[in-house]
Design an enzyme around this catalytic site. Sequence first.
Site, PDB file in Angstrom:
ATOM      1  N   ASP A  23      16.899 -24.001  -8.149  1.00 31.59           N
ATOM      2  CA  ASP A  23      17.733 -23.059  -8.435  1.00 31.59           C
ATOM      3  C   ASP A  23      18.993 -22.423  -9.183  1.00 31.59           C
ATOM      4  O   ASP A  23      19.970 -22.205  -9.709  1.00 31.59           O
ATOM      5  CB  ASP A  23      17.343 -21.987  -7.945  1.00 31.59           C
ATOM      6  N   ASP A  26      20.220 -27.993  -6.545  1.00 32.68           N
ATOM      7  CA  ASP A  26      18.267 -27.662  -6.271  1.00 32.68           C
ATOM      8  C   ASP A  26      17.903 -27.148  -7.459  1.00 32.68           C
ATOM      9  O   ASP A  26      18.723 -26.738  -8.788  1.00 32.68           O
ATOM     10  CB  ASP A  26      18.200 -26.865  -4.414  1.00 32.68           C
ATOM     11  N   ASP A  60      22.065 -23.123  -7.113  1.00 30.73           N
ATOM     12  CA  ASP A  60      22.959 -22.781  -6.285  1.00 30.73           C
ATOM     13  C   ASP A  60      23.414 -23.420  -5.270  1.00 30.73           C
ATOM     14  O   ASP A  60      24.949 -24.166  -5.032  1.00 30.73           O
ATOM     15  CB  ASP A  60      22.167 -21.694  -5.695  1.00 30.73           C
ATOM     16  N   ARG A  61      22.487 -24.429  -4.802  1.00 28.02           N
ATOM     17  CA  ARG A  61      23.259 -25.871  -4.200  1.00 28.02           C
ATOM     18  C   ARG A  61      23.994 -27.172  -5.318  1.00 28.02           C
ATOM     19  O   ARG A  61      23.425 -27.485  -6.260  1.00 28.02           O
ATOM     20  CB  ARG A  61      22.136 -26.280  -3.630  1.00 28.02           C
ATOM     21  N   SER A  69      14.513 -21.680  -3.986  1.00 28.59           N
ATOM     22  CA  SER A  69      15.422 -22.760  -4.243  1.00 28.59           C
ATOM     23  C   SER A  69      15.007 -23.960  -4.210  1.00 28.59           C
ATOM     24  O   SER A  69      14.640 -24.762  -4.589  1.00 28.59           O
ATOM     25  CB  SER A  69      15.974 -22.077  -2.809  1.00 28.59           C
ATOM     26  N   HIS A  70      15.085 -24.832  -3.497  1.00 25.51           N
ATOM     27  CA  HIS A  70      15.197 -26.432  -2.234  1.00 25.51           C
ATOM     28  C   HIS A  70      14.010 -26.877  -1.923  1.00 25.51           C
ATOM     29  O   HIS A  70      13.516 -27.651  -1.956  1.00 25.51           O
ATOM     30  CB  HIS A  70      16.440 -26.211  -1.811  1.00 25.51           C
ATOM     31  N   LYS A  79      25.855 -17.998  -4.185  1.00 25.25           N
ATOM     32  CA  LYS A  79      26.782 -20.126  -4.426  1.00 25.25           C
ATOM     33  C   LYS A  79      26.405 -20.484  -5.753  1.00 25.25           C
ATOM     34  O   LYS A  79      25.335 -19.866  -6.500  1.00 25.25           O
ATOM     35  CB  LYS A  79      26.529 -20.967  -3.198  1.00 25.25           C
TER      36      LYS A  79
END
Length: 558
Positions: free
Chosen positions: A288, A286, A290-291, A115-116, A387
């Site tokens: 991937d 981010d 999603d953010r 992710s982030h 998300k």
Amino acid sequence: MASVVTISTKPFEGQKPGTSGLRKKVKVFLQENYTENFIQSILDANKDSIVGSTLVVGGDGRYLVKEVVDKIIKIAAGNGVAKLLVGQNGILSTPAVSHLIRKYKTLGGIVLTASHNPGGINNDFGIKFNCSNGGPAPDHTTNEIYKLSTAITQYKIVPDIQCSVEKIGVQKFKVGDKDFVVEVIDSVKDYVDYMKEIFDFPKIKSLLQGAGKKPFNVLIDSMNGVTGPYVKAIFIDELGATEQNVRRIVPLEDFGGAHPDPNLTYAADLVNAVKNGDYDFGAAFDGDGDRNMIIGRDAFFVTPSDSLAVLANHLQHIPYFQRSGVKGFARSMPTAAAVDRVAAASGREMFQVPTGWKYFGNLMDAGRLSLCGEESFGTGSDHVREKDGLWAALAWLSVLSATQLSVQEILSKHWTQFGRNYFTRYDYEECPSDPCNEMMTELEKKMSGSGFVGSSHSSGGKTYVVAVADNFSYMDPVDQSVAMKQGLRIVFEDGSRIVLRLSGTGSSGATVRLYIDSYEASDVLGSAQEKLAPLIDVALQISQLQKYTGRDQPTVIT
Ligand code: G1P
Ligand code: ZN
């Protein structure tokens, strides 16, 4: 014809998925059999349905994604999976994986991302399993994966399969007497088509082009994460934006050294560019995808909690909701309650779930939830079960186009109507684990001690009286499963709140998250940091955070 080889292995400690999958340093995943063990455990957790199934596979382009895609292909073949849908070069954003699982009705998917968290050989990697609804596996599945990983003795692999994922197309293999198919798919096409169904692209395009007035200037930052090709396809190819409207749209294995987390600290570049340039809107995503972070002209910051509330109040401008109607809303517990006020005003169901997107899935599947979000820059709807950063930016542009207001004007109007939940989060990243665990234990003891409820705490001329003190637990209204110990929560008589929890996504040490929020009905235009200073001080006093973490200052403030 290739054949299955069974390799003996031994369990590794700590293959326990956290808030969102298994995340560790790349070097941990590079240990012999470490990654293979975890992939085999995922497949074993699905043992009743794995033979003959189809899975989606892709990741955020970080270091190790390609190698692990290759391992998944070989191990999936060894376990009787019939077909894999793999993003070209292993690239798929997390929301795109969720969409593909749902669109092609697959058994699930494996998402390769941390992710982030930063990427590169010295940083993080992650593996996450998503189920057939497109969402992150629920606790009972991740617990099962973990349990299997602690007792694993062998994995099954087809080492002879040579499968490049560079070119789009179907590759067929024979494993024993069974067919095994790898279909390499365009990483962005299905997702972009879906966004065109959800939103009114011509309307957004005319907003960006000025519709006869001054063009509405956007700056979209992919932070060298996976959204780059999606941003190019949507903003440049579909919405007519130019290279001047986008930045860092090439996915890089180490994100160009960036920490791909869209917040005021790690996306400071975008904030400065919007502040110093002629931009009406900025968004960052981010690693991937999603953010999201949303800012307006002069880098006016929209907190994720407010973003959720504003979108909840304007969903009628989005074609998807015009068709499907708007059901309930939800937020994670530490997220400020701004959206609750919109739910109350519109008579909709409102849910408060533990931290982590997996807790929203059941409510969406049950048709009770349309829009949800987390204070951690997560916003999304029931269009997928993750998300979705780009979705959030497009949703905001839809609202801006329909209202013809600026980002700041929308927020001022919203606060005037509903009041404002001032919110901030302090993160103390990578602290030593033991003292942080001790801090949480001691704080919980203190909170449950007699006299804590009702006690007064003062700072900066303000006094707060404790009304509720608990460790948040949640019962899923759909399947009645219970999640305990989801964060220490102190609620004061005026409704202000302190929440403290340890992160479940870090890859080393402990990260303490301190969430503070406070509601004001009419004093809505102040600075959050100033307004919340007394409450932050009270939180530091009660938790003795500085003593336990040895930190005077947080690493990130949002
Ligand atoms: C963090 C966020 C949480 C989010 C998760 C995955 O988890 O706080 O809201 O769902 O990342 O993006 P944490 O590190 O706090 O466990
Ligand atoms: Zn992410």
